[in-house]
Design an enzyme around this catalytic site. Structure first.
Site, mmCIF file in Angstrom:
data_model
loop_
_atom_site.group_PDB
_atom_site.id
_atom_site.type_symbol
_atom_site.label_atom_id
_atom_site.label_comp_id
_atom_site.label_asym_id
_atom_site.label_seq_id
_atom_site.Cartn_x
_atom_site.Cartn_y
_atom_site.Cartn_z
ATOM 1 N N LYS A 55 -0.796 -26.124 35.922
ATOM 2 C CA LYS A 55 -0.388 -27.422 36.468
ATOM 3 C C LYS A 55 -0.262 -28.511 35.400
ATOM 4 O O LYS A 55 0.122 -29.632 35.720
ATOM 5 C CB LYS A 55 -1.379 -27.873 37.546
ATOM 6 C CG LYS A 55 -1.449 -26.912 38.743
ATOM 7 C CD LYS A 55 -2.013 -27.570 39.998
ATOM 8 C CE LYS A 55 -3.509 -27.745 39.943
ATOM 9 N NZ LYS A 55 -4.045 -28.267 41.237
ATOM 10 N N GLU A 86 -1.780 -35.143 30.377
ATOM 11 C CA GLU A 86 -1.970 -36.505 30.911
ATOM 12 C C GLU A 86 -3.343 -36.671 31.570
ATOM 13 O O GLU A 86 -4.035 -37.658 31.331
ATOM 14 C CB GLU A 86 -0.869 -36.859 31.927
ATOM 15 C CG GLU A 86 0.526 -36.328 31.630
ATOM 16 C CD GLU A 86 1.180 -36.886 30.388
ATOM 17 O OE1 GLU A 86 0.822 -37.995 29.953
ATOM 18 O OE2 GLU A 86 2.069 -36.192 29.840
ATOM 19 N N PRO A 113 -7.400 -21.236 26.164
ATOM 20 C CA PRO A 113 -8.596 -22.053 26.392
ATOM 21 C C PRO A 113 -8.959 -22.972 25.227
ATOM 22 O O PRO A 113 -9.420 -24.083 25.441
ATOM 23 C CB PRO A 113 -9.696 -21.017 26.636
ATOM 24 C CG PRO A 113 -9.135 -19.695 26.300
ATOM 25 C CD PRO A 113 -7.649 -19.794 26.312
ATOM 26 N N LYS A 114 -8.710 -22.514 24.020
ATOM 27 C CA LYS A 114 -9.134 -23.324 22.879
ATOM 28 C C LYS A 114 -8.256 -24.569 22.719
ATOM 29 O O LYS A 114 -8.756 -25.682 22.581
ATOM 30 C CB LYS A 114 -9.070 -22.469 21.609
ATOM 31 C CG LYS A 114 -9.815 -23.061 20.446
ATOM 32 C CD LYS A 114 -9.926 -22.036 19.345
ATOM 33 C CE LYS A 114 -10.737 -22.561 18.191
ATOM 34 N NZ LYS A 114 -10.967 -21.504 17.202
HETATM 35 MO MO1 MOS Z 1 3.767 -37.905 27.434
HETATM 36 S S1 MOS Z 1 3.445 -39.899 27.791
HETATM 37 O O1 MOS Z 1 4.784 -37.524 28.698
HETATM 38 O O2 MOS Z 1 4.267 -37.739 25.866
#
Ligand code: MOS
Length: 748
Positions: free
Chosen positions: A711, A715, A642-643
């Site tokens: 998941k 990104e 979590p951290k």
């Molecule tokens: Mo990331 S853009 O898959 O390092």
């Protein structure tokens, strides 16, 4: 970050296992390995954007103190893997080949490395480099995306594979937009952005023998680099060793091997010494990729009560003239909302610039700026709350692939986000809320990224003291991979985290893919689990073999350690790992396990989702935008650590603030050269720009995606942040800024 978040977990959040090494400076990065007889290389870049080198005068440099070699296309040893057929890079087979450094006299972009000066110290190499005089035959260059948009082309990858995310896509009715009751049409521009990690790109290259290469290199995949260098030098893969134990931030620019790496390897071969090469901050703008400038146009149609009827989304991103770079800019448009008709058109435009590369949330972060701005524009046009508008077009299964989601918990993200940002204070009409002199606005943006998974292998060893040591070739570019893997191993075995070590970042270790595409926990995590379970299985077999009846029908899941003591089904057996090892007369057990994606990948659509809410203040006279609060909500499956996961989200949101408000690599098209090539001119958010960032995780496992249930979230941490801020600025001011960054001049 809310303390209550940590209290929910059954385990305490773990501090970074390598935190002490990093803050004390004991962690070694690629440029920090001392080697006997080290030489230092400095690159000289081209001063023109297109043309050829007429002459190189290197005499003064060669005579300068300490200079060992001045290397250029005139005298560089041949790289066997460079393809030499084809006069022009756009002709096969050289099309698609990364820049061949020191290969010939051709110039494809400004600051392309053309000379390496190698010397006995960095300062001597820098001085030598200042003495090199190069003359060019200049040709007319094209570096302006908008001015050349007419030359944009469908990527070769899309031509080959009509299912590619970059191929033309149509669903529903072609002309649905034309007859939509409410229509909006808008163009959006994202400027070139540069990664700017804290650690400069660096390599220390050493030929241990004529055909044995060892590099300390800043990469996101040690196996990728090993493969690439083996191919380049036509030597067996096992003769190439790539070490990348610590990486000081990489957001995609370590997913490719770049000319400076080959330049250092050439130099090391040529001067027969280890060579260290560190790019300058300026060279980070021109030699190791960037998020490509991208133009988008969206046509969106909806009914008056907020049902989407059509989205037409096109984009053009720039690439170099020698290498095709594509990203999945329009993927989110295909699957996020339940519009019956959708068309996407993705094009790339080769320009006289260096090759771009993935940068955090690659493609989707760019596309989401367009899509999520347009969603906000449409909500405004029909007078609907932007969250309600999204909920009215919520997809219960993937409308692109026509299969169910593995998991999707966005509804609770919307609810939680609204609550935490104070959405009830938002007014539908822009410019209505003030705090003193400041205009106040609220906005939100959605993000998604594929829940990717690759195969990965982990080697694990357990000794009689209960020490668990694991190895894997994966890198850690900053998210805290070692910490997450230690946590997974501890959860799987019950061993205390301080008894567990995870070694990573070497091509000598068992196979793993790239640390990229938010895939590490999803890929390596299951391999850690598998290895831990295999060790437990071995212990069960050992115990059962010694006639211990309790073990005969036990499964790995039944066995847990309480410190070094063994428990079965939660009951202590009053026996320890040491006892078992002693009975069997062994010192340790070990295992190597691979874990790979399964057939669920074909039956379900797997995405991680995020939602970012922003509250901004905008000063009506100065145009200054202050981000007052950001709430990041994510459905990323199981949150293992979590951290570090929360840190990921905070880092992504910070990148999103830069994207929205400050980051812009400005090119002077007269020269095809960036004018903002340092941290004084290329503005990244600093502490004063970053407000309280509140992170909320749904934290529900997606066991269809992988056995850890994760998941990925690197990104989605950034995807959707920039439109959330742009939408908040609109809500504050009534001004819609469609070209990032939102600088004060655009608001006054
Ligand atoms: Mo990331 S853009 O898959 O390092």
């Amino acid at each position: 970050m809310n303390e209550a978040f940590f209290d929910k977990k059954e385990y305490k959040p773990l501090d970074r296992v390598d935190g002490r090494l990093k803050v004390t400076g004991a962690a070694r990065y690629s440029a920090e390995y001392p080697m006997p007889n080290m030489a230092y290389a400095v690159l000289v870049g081209s001063r023109i954007a297109k043309g050829t080198i007429k002459s190189i005068d290197s005499k003064a440099a060669e005579r300068a103190p300490g200079v060992l070699a001045v290397i250029s296309h005139l005298n560089a040893i041949k790289v066997p893997g460079y393809q030499s057929k084809g006069e022009h890079p756009s002709e096969p087979p050289t099309n698609g080949q990364p820049l061949r450094v020191f290969f010939d006299n051709k110039i494809y972009s400004n600051d392309q490395p053309v000379v390496a000066v190698v010397a006995t110290s960095l300062e001597k190499a820098q001085y030598g480099a200042s003495l090199v005089k190069i003359q060019y035959n200049k040709e007319q260059h094209q570096t302006n995306l908008e001015a050349n948009a007419g030359n944009a082309v469908l990527p070769a990858a899309a031509k080959k594979n009509p299912k590619s995310p970059t191929a033309d896509y149509d669903r529903g009715q072609k002309d649905a937009f034309d007859s939509a009751p409410v229509k909006i049409e808008a163009e959006y521009v994202l400027p070139t952005e540069v990664h700017n990690p804290m650690e400069l790109q660096a390599i220390t290259a050493h030929w241990e023998a004529d055909d044995r290469l060892m590099v300390y290199d800043k990469v996101q995949g040690t196996k990728m680099a090993q493969k690439n260098f083996a191919k380049e030098w036509n030597i067996p893969e096992q003769n190439v060793k790539v070490i990348s134990t610590f990486v000081g931030g990489a957001f995609g620019n370590g997913l490719h091997n770049w000319p400076h790496e080959t330049a250092a390897i050439i130099a090391a071969k040529q001067v027969k010494r280890p060579v260290k090469l560190v790019l300058t901050r300026e060279q980070m703008f021109t030699m190791v990729g960037y998020r490509p400038r991208t133009w988008q146009k969206i046509q969106m149609g909806a009914t008056k009560d907020g049902k989407l009827v059509a989205i037409n989304h096109q984009s053009i991103g720039q690439t170099s003239s020698y290498e095709e770079f594509t990203e999945s800019t329009l993927q989110q448009t295909r699957m996020m909302y339940a519009s019956p008709s959708i068309s996407t058109r993705y094009r790339i435009l080769p320009l006289d610039v260096a090759t771009p590369i993935w940068m955090r949330g690659p493609g989707e972060a760019t596309g989401a700026f367009g899509l999520e701005s347009a969603m906000d524009e449409m909500a405004h046009a029909i007078g609907m709350d932007p969250v309600d508008f999204r909920l009215a077009n919520y997809t219960e299964s993937d409308p692109d692939k026509n299969v169910p989601w593995s998991t999707k918990y966005m509804r609770e993200c919307y609810e939680e986000g609204k609550k935490r940002i104070g959405w009830e204070n938002r007014k539908l009409k822009p410019g209505e809320v003030r705090d003193g002199e400041w205009l106040v606005g609220y906005g939100m943006g959605t993000g998604t990224f594929g829940a990717n998974r690759n195969s990965a292998t982990v080697h694990a060893e357990l000794d009689k003291e209960g020490n668990l040591v694991m190895h894997c070739a994966i890198t850690d570019i900053g998210p805290g991979t070692g910490t997450a893997m230690v946590q997974i191993a501890s959860n799987t075995t019950g061993l205390p985290t301080e008894k567990i070590t995870f070694h990573l970042g070497s091509s000598e270790f068992p196979n793993a893919g790239l640390q990229g595409g938010s895939s590490t926990v999803n890929s390596v995590g299951p391999a850690v689990q598998a290895a831990c379970n295999a060790l437990k299985g071995q212990l069960i077999t050992m115990a059962a073999g010694k006639g211990n009846a309790a073990f005969t029908s036990a499964k790995p899941d039944d066995l847990m350690f309480d410190k070094a003591e063994i428990q079965l089904g939660g009951k202590s057996l009053k026996t320890t790992i040491a006892d078992l090892f002693k009975q069997n007369n062994i010192e340790k057990i070990e295992t190597t396990n691979e874990s790979k994606p399964d057939e669920n990948r074909n039956k379900y659509s797997m995405y991680a989702f995020s939602m970012h809410f922003a509250k901004v203040h905008v000063h009506p006279f100065t145009g200054q935008v202050r981000v007052m609060k950001i709430v990041c909500c994510a459905d990323a499956g199981t949150i293992v650590s979590p951290k570090t996961a929360a840190s990921q989200m905070i880092g992504g949101a910070t990148g999103g603030i830069g994207m929205a408000l400050t980051e812009d690599a400005v090119m002077d098209h007269r020269f095809g050269r960036y004018v903002t090539k340092d941290l004084a001119d290329y503005h990244m958010p600093v502490h004063a720009d970053v407000p309280d960032i509140d992170v909320y995780f749904v934290d529900k496992p997606d066991l269809l995606a992988d056995p850890v249930g994760s998941k990925g979230l690197g990104e989605i941490a950034i995807i959707g942040v920039a439109p959330a801020i742009a939408n908040a600025v609109f809500n504050a001011t009534g001004k819609r800024i469609r070209e990032l960054p939102i600088t004060p001049d655009k608001l006054i």
